[in-house]
Write an enzyme that holds these catalytic residues in place. Structure first.
Site, short mmCIF file in Angstrom:
data_model
loop_
_atom_site.label_atom_id
_atom_site.label_comp_id
_atom_site.label_asym_id
_atom_site.label_seq_id
_atom_site.Cartn_x
_atom_site.Cartn_y
_atom_site.Cartn_z
N GLU A 398 0.78 -1.20 -0.19
CA GLU A 398 -0.38 0.05 -0.18
C GLU A 398 1.04 1.48 -0.35
OE1 GLU A 398 -2.11 -1.33 -1.04
OE2 GLU A 398 -3.78 -2.51 0.24
N GLY A 399 1.47 1.35 -0.62
CA GLY A 399 2.84 2.19 -0.42
C GLY A 399 3.87 2.17 0.34
#
Length: 561
Positions: A398-399
């Protein structure tokens, strides 16, 4: 009174006292909402936990059955509109469920992908026909969803895919070719949200598993979350009907970034749940294990570890539920779908900072849980060994936290304004309020120096890292203080946790602000600037407070249930 000429716009969380007093806190949940959380908790205890060993061996048919059970219980339909067989509930309840599912090991990852990025693209960007076709199946667990953005050469730089989609001559379909890497739920999913390049822009597509040319690579051999399916999605001349364009043509980046914002918040809640699980395991082990004729929890260094875990978790849940509540309010106030998406985009910074803080709080909790277990924590027969390995991915997907820190700093500087909201440290206020106000002032002074010196924070990323860590710490402190003040008669544990969080948080902020200013100035100018930083209003016996926190948790471990 101390004042600064450096100010913030109303959009930022560093707003007025009235707004802070209205923030949502975990204590605001009602019985009906707690019942939903209890349903998720019992599902994990009764259905998932007994099968974790088999799930870890990638017996995916078990996870598929668990999705069907979760669908029957309504746990997959939380954010799906009622018109498409959903419950149409809000981000706060979605977060509460994700937190309880966080006790489910690898299955919690599979669940979060399905209920988050595997569902929300249809909710927010789907056409009426797409919603009718896919959401009832996704909400029931009949179909499992996945999200295909990452590629071998496009990880953090995911908005430049090589996977391409070419429109047919008759305009009826797109032909997609490419590979999507590290796709969670890959081998279980029935439908994928796939991002591909169209005419030098990115577009989102709905791709069903049964389409010709869709195949799945071998399962990746991972460090942790071994029970979740992670594999490459291979697309070879896959013909996708033009009706399966999700959102606007060439606007796939809007789908990707807005959905990732919400996914980061959902991951934060899952991390909170797993961190609580780690602390429970550590406390329970410490109450059973004796060394030198004393239980481990009797040693004050162990008590300090337990207290530090509790402080981090308390701050994490205070911040995450605050953000969810604020997002719900903004979405509810929106008058149309465009306004809804703008509201979600406005919380990119808050979603990112929650992802960073909660994943790093989890990392700290599992590490200390293993340490409290000693040598046994290194053995696979103890659950903390798996939690330790599983937790590591949360700072990457998610980054990465580095990318999220850049996002936080970028959004922070965009919100920086010269026209509103003086920061004030009221010497007559209670000590925790002074700590928070002083931290806000330090943030403002650090920002003022960065902007005045015209530092390029994208190139000189140490400044981005420091700014993001400051604003994250201030946000968490502010949320915890608001949570405490909102309670008419707060439990003593909440008071102790807030005391430690605010005092230690201030010192972290002050040190980071000093580093930023020292990176910009030197000599007499540096001394003058550092003298303007607010001093700590007081120093308290944090050793004693942490012992008291640990005693409360050891005596009543349900505090963080």
């Amino acid at each position: 009174m101390e004042k600064t000429t450096c100010q913030f716009s109303e959009a930022i969380f560093l707003g007025d006292e009235v707004k802070r007093n209205a923030l949502f806190t975990p204590e605001d949940f009602q019985d009906e909402e707690e019942l939903i959380a209890k349903t998720a908790e019992m599902f994990i205890k009764q259905d998932v936990t007994p099968q974790i060993e088999a799930i870890e061996k990638q017996q995916h048919e078990i996870s598929v059955k668990l999705f069907e059970k979760a669908g029957e219980l309504g746990l997959l339909a939380i954010e799906v509109p009622e018109d498409y067989d959903g419950l149409e509930l809000n981000k706060k309840i979605s977060g509460l469920v994700a937190e309880r599912i966080g006790f489910g090991g690898s299955f919690s990852v599979s669940y979060n992908i399905h209920a988050g990025v595997g569902t929300l693209p249809y909710v927010y960007f789907g056409t009426e026909e797409q919603k009718k076709t896919y959401l009832p199946k996704i909400a029931s667990g009949e179909w499992i969803g996945a999200y295909a953005l990452t590629e071998p050469d496009a990880g953090s730089d995911a908005l430049k895919p090589k996977t391409n989609a070419i429109l047919s001559d008759d305009g009826t379909h797109y032909t997609i070719n490419g590979e999507k890497q590290w796709i969670t739920n890959a081998n279980m999913a029935d439908v994928y949200v796939v991002f591909a390049k169209t005419d030098n822009a990115m577009t989102a597509f709905i791709v069903e598993r049964t389409y010709d040319g869709v195949s799945i690579g071998v399962e990746e051999m991972k460090m942790g979350i071994k029970g979740s399916s992670t594999a490459t999605l291979i697309l070879q001349d896959v013909k996708v009907p033009k009706e399966n364009v999700l959102g606007e043509l060439g606007q796939g980046h809007k789908v990707a970034m807005n959905i990732l914002n919400m996914a980061r918040l959902k991951l934060a809640f899952s991390n909170i749940g797993t961190a609580k699980q780690a602390m429970h395991l550590a406390v329970n082990y410490g109450k059973e294990r004796k060394q030198f004729n004393h239980f481990l929890v009797d040693f004050t260094m162990i008590q300090e570890k337990i207290a530090n875990m509790a402080v981090a978790i308390y701050g994490a849940e205070s911040a995450a539920y605050r953000t969810a509540g604020d997002m719900d309010d903004a979405i509810e106030a929106a008058t149309d779908q465009q306004a809804v998406m703008k509201s979600i985009a406005n919380y990119a910074m808050e979603c990112a900072l929650n992802k960073v803080f909660c994943s790093e709080s989890l990392a700290y909790a599992v590490d200390e849980a293993v340490q409290i277990h000693g040598g046994y924590g290194y053995m696979q027969e103890y659950d903390v060994e798996r939690l330790y390995r599983d937790a590591r991915i949360s700072r990457i997907f998610e980054g990465t936290n580095e990318i999220n820190r850049l996002t936080i700093a970028k959004m922070l500087t965009k919100r920086f304004d010269s026209g509103l909201h003086n920061s004030v440290v009221d010497q007559q206020a209670d000590v925790n309020t002074q700590f928070v106000a002083s931290a806000k002032l330090a943030l403002q002074l650090a920002l003022q120096h960065v902007t005045s010196a015209q530092i390029d924070i994208n190139a000189e990323q140490e400044y981005s890292r420091a700014l993001s860590d400051i604003v994250t710490q201030v946000y968490v402190m502010d949320a915890a203080l608001a949570r405490l003040k909102k309670q008419a008669t707060p439990p003593e544990l909440h008071t102790l946790l807030t005391d430690v969080l605010c005092e230690e948080g201030y010192h972290k902020v002050s040190q980071l602000a000093t580093s930023i200013i020292a990176g910009i100035q030197d000599g007499e100018a540096l001394n003058t600037s550092l003298a303007s930083l607010p001093k700590a209003p007081t120093h308290r016996n944090l050793f004693a407070k942490k012992r008291a926190i640990a005693t409360e948790i050891i005596t009543n471990p349900k505090w963080f249930a």
